[in-house]
Design a protein around this motif. Structure first.
Motif, short mmCIF file in Angstrom:
data_model
loop_
_atom_site.label_atom_id
_atom_site.label_comp_id
_atom_site.label_asym_id
_atom_site.label_seq_id
_atom_site.Cartn_x
_atom_site.Cartn_y
_atom_site.Cartn_z
N GLU A 232 0.83 -1.21 0.00
CA GLU A 232 0.00 0.00 0.00
C GLU A 232 0.86 1.26 0.00
OE1 GLU A 232 -4.02 -1.34 2.38
OE2 GLU A 232 -2.19 -1.05 3.56
N SER A 243 -6.58 -0.94 -6.48
CA SER A 243 -7.62 -1.44 -7.37
C SER A 243 -7.23 -1.35 -8.84
CB SER A 243 -8.93 -0.67 -7.14
OG SER A 243 -8.72 0.72 -7.35
N ASP A 244 -6.23 -0.50 -9.14
CA ASP A 244 -5.80 -0.34 -10.53
C ASP A 244 -4.56 -1.18 -10.85
OD1 ASP A 244 -7.83 1.52 -10.97
OD2 ASP A 244 -6.56 3.17 -10.23
#
Length: 260
Positions: A232, A243-244
């Motif tokens: 992260e 998410s991408d």
């Protein structure tokens, strides 16, 4: 001196503080569980400063329960401590005396545990599992059940036998889960049962090689969290959202996290 000071403060808080005055055995229960887990975290982190603090919080809760009970006339902190002293003395006859004129021998840890369970049965427990809380987390409960059974003499002799059981349960789970024939319908209930048997056998093997399965799994949880948080952090540093990202991109950071 310090213990009496805490007792005095507890008396004052119970009389003068609206929050402390309102508490009951039931209202404190979930808070005590939380404090116990905080102590557990401090122990896992080997943070002696936090351990000292959390021990104080747990001690406060124990005194709080005794204070409430003293108000209803059921017992007080002296009854609690004396009861525990009496129990420890009676459960350690190899230290404090004989039983029915017979000397009790306990030269090893296993002998102590076996004597302990036998004494508990004589005190009125109908089952060796009588002291295992029903609300224990399943993994901890499995370990305690196996320890209790061992104390009663029901156990494997060698760790190799236990590992054979692990392999047997693995094969049974694999067969029930139809791992090689995924087009067939899976009987979820039976598969769950076999998975439970597999976990139980792994806990048993861990016990034989002196690994605490709860501690081992929690360390793995912490390790996973640390590595995922690294992903992260690196994603944010590169202006990306998880998410991408593709799994391959995340794997790059995951492997980097192993070396940090």
């Amino acid at each position: 001196m310090a213990f009496n000071r805490l007792l005095t403060i507890m008396d004052e808080l119970r009389e003068q503080c609206p929050w402390d005055r309102k508490q009951t055995l039931d209202s404190l229960r979930h808070l005590t569980i939380e404090e116990t887990y905080e102590l557990s975290d401090a122990i896992l982190n080997k943070d002696m400063v936090d351990i000292r603090k959390e021990l104080g919080d747990v001690q406060l809760h124990l005194i709080f329960y005794a204070k409430i009970a003293s108000e209803t006339g059921d017992f007080d902190i002296a009854d609690v401590l004396n009861g525990e002293c009496d129990k420890l003395i009676s459960r350690h006859p190899h230290i404090y005396g004989d039983i029915n004129g017979q000397r009790v021998v306990a030269d090893t840890e296993e002998q102590v545990k076996a004597n302990w369970e036998q004494l508990k049965l004589k005190e009125g427990n109908k089952s060796v599992f009588g002291g295992v809380p029903t609300s224990l987390p399943a993994l901890v409960k499995a370990m305690r059940i196996q320890e209790k059974a061992r104390g009663a003499g029901f156990d494997w002799d060698e760790k190799e036998q236990v590992w054979e059981k692990v392999e047997e349960e693995m094969q049974e789970f694999k067969a029930e889960f139809n791992i090689d024939t995924l087009e067939q319908a899976i009987d979820t209930q039976r598969a769950e049962g076999e998975f439970g048997d597999l976990l139980f056998s792994l806990v048993n093997y861990a016990r034989f090689i002196d690994i605490n399965p709860e501690t081992a799994l929690e360390r793995t949880n912490k390790k996973f969290i640390k590595r995922f948080q690294y992903i992260e952090e690196q994603a944010r540093a590169n202006g990306k959202a998880l998410s991408d990202m593709t799994l391959a991109e995340m794997d790059v950071y995951w492997n980097q996290a192993k070396t940090v």
